[in-house]
Motif scaffolding. Structure first.
Motif, PDB file in Angstrom:
ATOM      1  N   LEU A   1     -23.560 -47.225 -14.743  1.00 48.43           N
ATOM      2  CA  LEU A   1     -23.244 -47.096 -13.492  1.00 48.43           C
ATOM      3  C   LEU A   1     -21.943 -47.152 -13.355  1.00 48.43           C
ATOM      4  O   LEU A   1     -21.056 -46.348 -12.778  1.00 48.43           O
ATOM      5  CB  LEU A   1     -23.923 -48.203 -12.567  1.00 48.43           C
ATOM      6  CG  LEU A   1     -23.710 -48.126 -10.994  1.00 48.43           C
ATOM      7  CD1 LEU A   1     -24.363 -46.983 -10.416  1.00 48.43           C
ATOM      8  CD2 LEU A   1     -24.287 -49.491 -10.335  1.00 48.43           C
ATOM      9  N   ALA A   2     -21.136 -48.090 -14.135  1.00 51.90           N
ATOM     10  CA  ALA A   2     -19.632 -48.050 -14.418  1.00 51.90           C
ATOM     11  C   ALA A   2     -19.176 -46.871 -14.853  1.00 51.90           C
ATOM     12  O   ALA A   2     -18.399 -46.274 -14.179  1.00 51.90           O
ATOM     13  CB  ALA A   2     -19.208 -49.425 -14.966  1.00 51.90           C
ATOM     14  N   HIS A   3     -19.821 -46.358 -15.956  1.00 53.43           N
ATOM     15  CA  HIS A   3     -19.248 -45.075 -16.290  1.00 53.43           C
ATOM     16  C   HIS A   3     -19.221 -43.998 -15.495  1.00 53.43           C
ATOM     17  O   HIS A   3     -18.869 -42.869 -15.433  1.00 53.43           O
ATOM     18  CB  HIS A   3     -19.892 -44.609 -17.741  1.00 53.43           C
ATOM     19  CG  HIS A   3     -19.398 -45.817 -18.844  1.00 53.43           C
ATOM     20  ND1 HIS A   3     -18.230 -45.611 -19.291  1.00 53.43           N
ATOM     21  CD2 HIS A   3     -20.022 -46.525 -19.816  1.00 53.43           C
ATOM     22  CE1 HIS A   3     -17.921 -46.149 -20.443  1.00 53.43           C
ATOM     23  NE2 HIS A   3     -19.092 -46.903 -20.704  1.00 53.43           N
ATOM     24  N   LEU A   4     -20.576 -44.084 -14.740  1.00 52.81           N
ATOM     25  CA  LEU A   4     -20.917 -42.983 -13.854  1.00 52.81           C
ATOM     26  C   LEU A   4     -19.721 -42.727 -12.695  1.00 52.81           C
ATOM     27  O   LEU A   4     -19.270 -41.531 -12.451  1.00 52.81           O
ATOM     28  CB  LEU A   4     -22.132 -43.125 -13.239  1.00 52.81           C
ATOM     29  CG  LEU A   4     -22.548 -42.141 -12.029  1.00 52.81           C
ATOM     30  CD1 LEU A   4     -22.908 -40.778 -12.753  1.00 52.81           C
ATOM     31  CD2 LEU A   4     -23.949 -42.528 -11.402  1.00 52.81           C
ATOM     32  N   VAL A   5     -19.298 -43.865 -12.192  1.00 49.54           N
ATOM     33  CA  VAL A   5     -18.058 -43.921 -11.515  1.00 49.54           C
ATOM     34  C   VAL A   5     -16.971 -43.562 -11.960  1.00 49.54           C
ATOM     35  O   VAL A   5     -16.032 -42.877 -11.543  1.00 49.54           O
ATOM     36  CB  VAL A   5     -18.016 -45.279 -10.681  1.00 49.54           C
ATOM     37  CG1 VAL A   5     -16.857 -45.404  -9.802  1.00 49.54           C
ATOM     38  CG2 VAL A   5     -19.500 -45.637  -9.952  1.00 49.54           C
ATOM     39  N   LEU A   6     -16.583 -44.069 -13.017  1.00 55.50           N
ATOM     40  CA  LEU A   6     -15.215 -43.741 -13.641  1.00 55.50           C
ATOM     41  C   LEU A   6     -15.113 -42.424 -14.045  1.00 55.50           C
ATOM     42  O   LEU A   6     -14.128 -41.907 -13.957  1.00 55.50           O
ATOM     43  CB  LEU A   6     -15.007 -44.875 -14.841  1.00 55.50           C
ATOM     44  CG  LEU A   6     -14.928 -46.340 -14.464  1.00 55.50           C
ATOM     45  CD1 LEU A   6     -14.643 -47.441 -15.533  1.00 55.50           C
ATOM     46  CD2 LEU A   6     -13.843 -46.581 -13.416  1.00 55.50           C
ATOM     47  N   ASP A   7     -16.245 -42.009 -15.076  1.00 54.86           N
ATOM     48  CA  ASP A   7     -16.187 -40.760 -15.526  1.00 54.86           C
ATOM     49  C   ASP A   7     -16.283 -39.450 -14.443  1.00 54.86           C
ATOM     50  O   ASP A   7     -15.763 -38.442 -14.736  1.00 54.86           O
ATOM     51  CB  ASP A   7     -17.287 -40.484 -16.487  1.00 54.86           C
ATOM     52  CG  ASP A   7     -17.194 -41.470 -17.806  1.00 54.86           C
ATOM     53  OD1 ASP A   7     -16.096 -42.100 -18.018  1.00 54.86           O
ATOM     54  OD2 ASP A   7     -18.015 -41.706 -18.601  1.00 54.86           O
ATOM     55  N   GLY A   8     -16.810 -39.929 -13.434  1.00 58.39           N
ATOM     56  CA  GLY A   8     -16.986 -38.981 -12.435  1.00 58.39           C
ATOM     57  C   GLY A   8     -15.925 -38.698 -11.297  1.00 58.39           C
ATOM     58  O   GLY A   8     -15.971 -38.022 -10.487  1.00 58.39           O
TER      59      GLY A   8
ATOM     60  N   ILE B   1     -15.196 -40.852  -9.043  1.00 53.18           N
ATOM     61  CA  ILE B   1     -15.649 -41.105  -7.634  1.00 53.18           C
ATOM     62  C   ILE B   1     -15.326 -42.456  -7.319  1.00 53.18           C
ATOM     63  O   ILE B   1     -15.874 -43.191  -6.367  1.00 53.18           O
ATOM     64  CB  ILE B   1     -16.991 -40.965  -7.650  1.00 53.18           C
ATOM     65  CG1 ILE B   1     -17.880 -41.694  -8.585  1.00 53.18           C
ATOM     66  CG2 ILE B   1     -17.434 -39.275  -7.755  1.00 53.18           C
ATOM     67  CD1 ILE B   1     -19.383 -41.502  -8.267  1.00 53.18           C
ATOM     68  N   ALA B   2     -14.155 -43.118  -7.917  1.00 53.45           N
ATOM     69  CA  ALA B   2     -13.746 -44.467  -7.555  1.00 53.45           C
ATOM     70  C   ALA B   2     -13.137 -44.382  -6.116  1.00 53.45           C
ATOM     71  O   ALA B   2     -12.800 -43.457  -5.532  1.00 53.45           O
ATOM     72  CB  ALA B   2     -12.904 -44.922  -8.484  1.00 53.45           C
ATOM     73  N   GLY B   3     -13.124 -45.637  -5.498  1.00 52.24           N
ATOM     74  CA  GLY B   3     -12.690 -45.743  -4.286  1.00 52.24           C
ATOM     75  C   GLY B   3     -11.065 -45.367  -4.037  1.00 52.24           C
ATOM     76  O   GLY B   3     -10.571 -45.387  -4.930  1.00 52.24           O
ATOM     77  N   LYS B   4     -10.614 -45.278  -2.928  1.00 49.75           N
ATOM     78  CA  LYS B   4      -9.307 -45.120  -2.644  1.00 49.75           C
ATOM     79  C   LYS B   4      -8.450 -46.514  -2.231  1.00 49.75           C
ATOM     80  O   LYS B   4      -9.164 -47.549  -2.263  1.00 49.75           O
ATOM     81  CB  LYS B   4      -9.147 -44.045  -1.592  1.00 49.75           C
ATOM     82  CG  LYS B   4      -9.684 -42.585  -1.918  1.00 49.75           C
ATOM     83  CD  LYS B   4      -9.702 -41.801  -0.719  1.00 49.75           C
ATOM     84  CE  LYS B   4     -10.353 -40.320  -1.196  1.00 49.75           C
ATOM     85  NZ  LYS B   4     -10.211 -39.465   0.142  1.00 49.75           N
ATOM     86  N   GLY B   5      -7.647 -46.329  -1.650  1.00 53.46           N
ATOM     87  CA  GLY B   5      -6.819 -47.653  -1.228  1.00 53.46           C
ATOM     88  C   GLY B   5      -6.153 -48.361  -2.285  1.00 53.46           C
ATOM     89  O   GLY B   5      -5.535 -47.848  -3.077  1.00 53.46           O
ATOM     90  N   ALA B   6      -6.450 -49.765  -2.450  1.00 55.03           N
ATOM     91  CA  ALA B   6      -5.920 -50.455  -3.510  1.00 55.03           C
ATOM     92  C   ALA B   6      -6.663 -50.144  -4.821  1.00 55.03           C
ATOM     93  O   ALA B   6      -6.015 -50.741  -5.733  1.00 55.03           O
ATOM     94  CB  ALA B   6      -6.074 -51.906  -3.011  1.00 55.03           C
ATOM     95  N   ASN B   7      -7.676 -49.493  -4.831  1.00 54.19           N
ATOM     96  CA  ASN B   7      -8.369 -49.239  -6.219  1.00 54.19           C
ATOM     97  C   ASN B   7      -7.509 -48.088  -6.935  1.00 54.19           C
ATOM     98  O   ASN B   7      -6.965 -47.322  -6.277  1.00 54.19           O
ATOM     99  CB  ASN B   7      -9.624 -48.816  -5.901  1.00 54.19           C
ATOM    100  CG  ASN B   7     -10.577 -49.819  -5.148  1.00 54.19           C
ATOM    101  OD1 ASN B   7     -10.435 -51.087  -5.609  1.00 54.19           O
ATOM    102  ND2 ASN B   7     -11.328 -49.144  -4.181  1.00 54.19           N
ATOM    103  N   VAL B   8      -7.650 -48.260  -8.316  1.00 59.02           N
ATOM    104  CA  VAL B   8      -6.821 -47.399  -9.315  1.00 59.02           C
ATOM    105  C   VAL B   8      -7.926 -46.372  -9.597  1.00 59.02           C
ATOM    106  O   VAL B   8      -8.887 -46.683 -10.310  1.00 59.02           O
ATOM    107  CB  VAL B   8      -6.237 -48.065 -10.280  1.00 59.02           C
ATOM    108  CG1 VAL B   8      -5.582 -46.917 -11.177  1.00 59.02           C
ATOM    109  CG2 VAL B   8      -5.461 -49.059  -9.695  1.00 59.02           C
ATOM    110  N   ARG B   9      -7.627 -45.140  -9.380  1.00 56.55           N
ATOM    111  CA  ARG B   9      -8.587 -43.914  -9.548  1.00 56.55           C
ATOM    112  C   ARG B   9      -8.414 -43.909 -11.143  1.00 56.55           C
ATOM    113  O   ARG B   9      -7.416 -43.844 -11.706  1.00 56.55           O
ATOM    114  CB  ARG B   9      -8.390 -42.713  -9.084  1.00 56.55           C
ATOM    115  CG  ARG B   9      -8.815 -43.113  -7.543  1.00 56.55           C
ATOM    116  CD  ARG B   9      -8.310 -41.492  -6.586  1.00 56.55           C
ATOM    117  NE  ARG B   9      -9.126 -40.307  -7.018  1.00 56.55           N
ATOM    118  CZ  ARG B   9     -10.490 -40.187  -6.698  1.00 56.55           C
ATOM    119  NH1 ARG B   9     -11.106 -41.104  -5.877  1.00 56.55           N
ATOM    120  NH2 ARG B   9     -11.138 -39.175  -7.001  1.00 56.55           N
TER     121      ARG B   9
END
Length: 245
Positions: A197-204, A206-214
């Motif tokens: 699930l972590a790789h799905l978010v990072l590799d795709g 689709i990480a969140g915006k704002g304070a998160n680092v894409r």
């Protein structure tokens, strides 16, 4: 629970010089203090607020699980008032019963799990403000810690029931149905699903915006290489331009 409530009300336990009934119960039955306190609390709720439930339990009409579920409906003063208050029958000529009796009428016609859902619905609709406050309190207690430990990382935390269910649903969706030759234990499959699930978010991406680092890729080149690439790109763009007269 009915018997425990009767013993507390009768008061003979005070002869053992215990400072509280829960301490007496813990000592006599070899229970932990926490379990004894929960048991005494449930017995008091049954004795003071659930007379119909106590009578049905003594008559063998409901199980201990039904009793435990009914006790959960006595959490606030508003709910206790609704349990003791009158509820009119669906028919004009029908008898008037209490809210507790109305709920107990479903104990013999549905499974325990379904009865639990019914009582849960009663607590939510009966005192929505308390339910909202409980949810907000639970949200404020949420946390997630991922800490380095010997040979790996330690994950610990707390989430609300709703968030936990969403988390489990996501892991099950990623894991899918294990193959017949998949001998991994369930806990290991859950860990692998979390990593997937972590790789799905990072590799795709689709990480969140704002304070998160894409997720991003950094390419390091010299200034001369950069100017050379820019000049080549500019030359290619100019040469591909067609003049129309």
């Amino acid at each position: 629970l009915v018997l425990i409530g009767q013993i507390e009300a009768e008061g003979s336990w005070r002869a053992d010089t215990m400072h509280s009934f829960s301490s007496w119960l813990a000592s006599r039955e070899r229970l932990s203090k926490a379990l004894a306190q929960r048991t005494v609390g449930a017995a008091r709720a049954l004795r003071e607020h659930l007379p119909a439930t106590a009578a049905a339990a003594c008559a063998g009409e409901i199980t201990a699980e039904h009793v435990s579920i009914m006790v959960k409906a006595t959490g606030t003063e508003t709910l206790r008032e609704k349990l003791a208050g009158p509820v009119a029958s669906d028919t004009a000529a029908g008898p008037v019963c209490t809210g507790e009796q109305m709920l107990l009428g479903n104990a013999g016609t549905c499974k325990v799990d379904e009865f639990g859902k019914l009582i849960k619905g009663f607590t939510v609709s009966g005192d929505p403000e308390a339910q909202e406050k409980a949810f907000k309190d639970a949200v404020e207690r949420e946390f997630l810690q991922i800490s380095p430990t010997l040979g790996g990382m330690q994950i610990s935390g707390f989430v609300t029931t709703e968030h936990g269910q969403a988390f489990n649903a996501a892991l099950r969706a990623v894991a899918g149905v294990p193959a017949a030759d998949d001998l991994r234990p369930a806990d290991l499959r859950k860990v692998d699903s979390l990593v997937d699930l972590a790789h799905l978010v990072l590799d795709g991406g689709i990480a969140g915006k704002g304070a998160n680092v894409r997720p991003h890729l950094s390419v390091h080149i010299t200034w001369d290489e950069f100017t050379g690439l820019y000049a080549n790109a500019h030359t290619a763009s100019t040469s591909s331009t067609v003049s129309v007269s």
